[in-house]
Design an enzyme around this catalytic site. Structure first.
Site, PDB file in Angstrom:
ATOM      1  N   ASP A  37      34.255  92.050  22.553  1.00 47.52           N
ATOM      2  CA  ASP A  37      33.929  92.735  21.297  1.00 47.52           C
ATOM      3  C   ASP A  37      32.419  92.863  21.055  1.00 47.52           C
ATOM      4  O   ASP A  37      31.917  92.478  19.979  1.00 47.52           O
ATOM      5  CB  ASP A  37      34.547  91.971  20.103  1.00 47.52           C
ATOM      6  CG  ASP A  37      36.036  91.699  20.283  1.00 47.52           C
ATOM      7  OD1 ASP A  37      36.729  92.546  20.858  1.00 47.52           O
ATOM      8  OD2 ASP A  37      36.495  90.633  19.817  1.00 47.52           O
ATOM      9  N   GLU A  89      41.781  99.862  15.809  1.00 48.91           N
ATOM     10  CA  GLU A  89      40.869  98.784  15.418  1.00 48.91           C
ATOM     11  C   GLU A  89      39.479  99.068  16.010  1.00 48.91           C
ATOM     12  O   GLU A  89      39.262 100.034  16.721  1.00 48.91           O
ATOM     13  CB  GLU A  89      41.382  97.417  15.916  1.00 48.91           C
ATOM     14  CG  GLU A  89      41.437  97.292  17.429  1.00 48.91           C
ATOM     15  CD  GLU A  89      42.051  95.981  17.913  1.00 48.91           C
ATOM     16  OE1 GLU A  89      42.466  95.139  17.099  1.00 48.91           O
ATOM     17  OE2 GLU A  89      42.126  95.808  19.146  1.00 48.91           O
TER      18      GLU A  89
END
Ligand code: FUB
Length: 326
Positions: free
Chosen positions: A19, A226
């Protein structure tokens, strides 16, 4: 010291990372990743395998330099309101202060977004006592715009609980729209100048096709899942995100930071591992995509590694699709 980094190779190999939110601070590239632990937890759709407990911040002087791990910058044990799962973070700079935004489950198992501050981009970061009032779900990304207004984008389906907030309050039984209904969009809220609180209630961002129709929830190659990220290029806001179940990074553009955003296409084809999550940053006159895959662990979903590669635009402002393995 790690050796010089190479495109499409893990930035670091001594820990698992995911991420990546990349920023240029103080002339260097700083990367704010999740820190995946070397744990064997069976994967499920709730994301129970992602049991992260701290953040390590990485930096590189430039793309010919080694990547430095600045060590533990924030740990779960020091966040009064959080119970588990430090997922994808982001960082911003304003007021001579660095802000780290991060999601975690609160003591009631509900994902919230917290913020922590530091005088240095490398941390350590000191968390606020409570999560940001009115925050929910996961994957915060903050844009400090050219006019100095700041916007926080967030939200993620399934384990990220966005479906449960469809009506504006938490409903543990909510399942989200049916396949033909408009998909849920990420949320955006302008931040107050303190960078610690929302200036307004979060709004849902609409993502539409070229004819102005909302992308339906059943269109899993285009609908929002997301990992929102917003950057500016040639006067347009580019909202990029993961499509989750179809494993693409895609993007949509708008003249307004809050949208509506018009869907444009794919940025990255699927990587090894279930999740795909990224950031886009300019360094010098080039643009870069930071992303992750699970290649370092041989494909284990919750043991990922951060990578980067150059991102190129076409003359008309569209982004050239990247194959992570060519
Ligand atoms: O790393 C945990 C979660 O997996 C992130 O918050 C999502 O974006 C996905 O990458």
């Amino acid at each position: 010291m790690n050796k010089k980094t190479s495109p499409k190779e893990p930035l670091v190999t001594h820990i698992y990372t995911a991420d990546p939110s990349a920023h240029v601070f103080e002339g260097k590239i700083y990367i704010y990743p999740s820190h995946d632990l070397d744990q064997d937890i069976p994967s499920n759709d709730n994301g129970d395998q992602y049991m992260m407990e701290d953040y390590h911040i990485l930096s590189m002087d430039d793309f010919n330099s080694p990547c430095v791990d600045h060590g533990e910058a924030l740990h779960l044990r020091d966040i009064p309101w959080a119970s588990k799962q430090l997922w994808a973070p982001d960082a911003a700079y304003k007021n001579n202060t660095y802000y780290l935004y991060f999601p975690a489950r609160d003591k009631n198992d509900i994902f919230r977004i917290g913020v922590a501050t530091s005088a240095s981009p490398a941390g350590p970061f000191k968390p606020e006592k409570n999560y940001i009032p009115g925050s929910f779900s996961i994957d915060p990304a903050v844009l400090v715009d050219d006019d100095n207004k700041s916007y926080i984008y967030f939200g993620g389906l399934w384990g990220g609980q966005l479906e449960k907030w469809e009506t504006g309050t938490y409903n543990p039984d909510a399942t989200g729209p049916s396949g033909s209904e408009p998909a849920l969009g990420p949320r955006v809220a302008e931040l107050n100048d303190d960078m610690l609180t929302f200036k307004e209630a979060p709004q849902e961002i609409s993502i539409i096709d070229e004819d102005g129709n909302p992308i339906p929830a059943g269109d899993e190659e285009r609908r929002y899942f997301e990992g929102p990220w917003v950057h500016k290029y040639n006067g347009y806001y580019y909202l990029s995100y993961s499509t989750g179940s179809t494993h693409y990074l895609v993007y949509a553009i708008s003249k307004n930071p809050k949208g509506p955003y018009v869907f444009k296409g794919k940025i990255l084809t699927p990587v090894i591992g279930w999740t795909t999550h990224h950031s886009i940053v300019q360094f010098g006159d080039k643009w870069y995509l930071f992303y992750h895959d699970s290649s370092l662990s041989g494909g284990i979903d919750n043991k990922r590694c951060v990578k980067y590669t150059e991102l190129k635009y076409n003359e008309d402002g569209t982004i050239q699709t990247i194959d992570p393995y060519k």
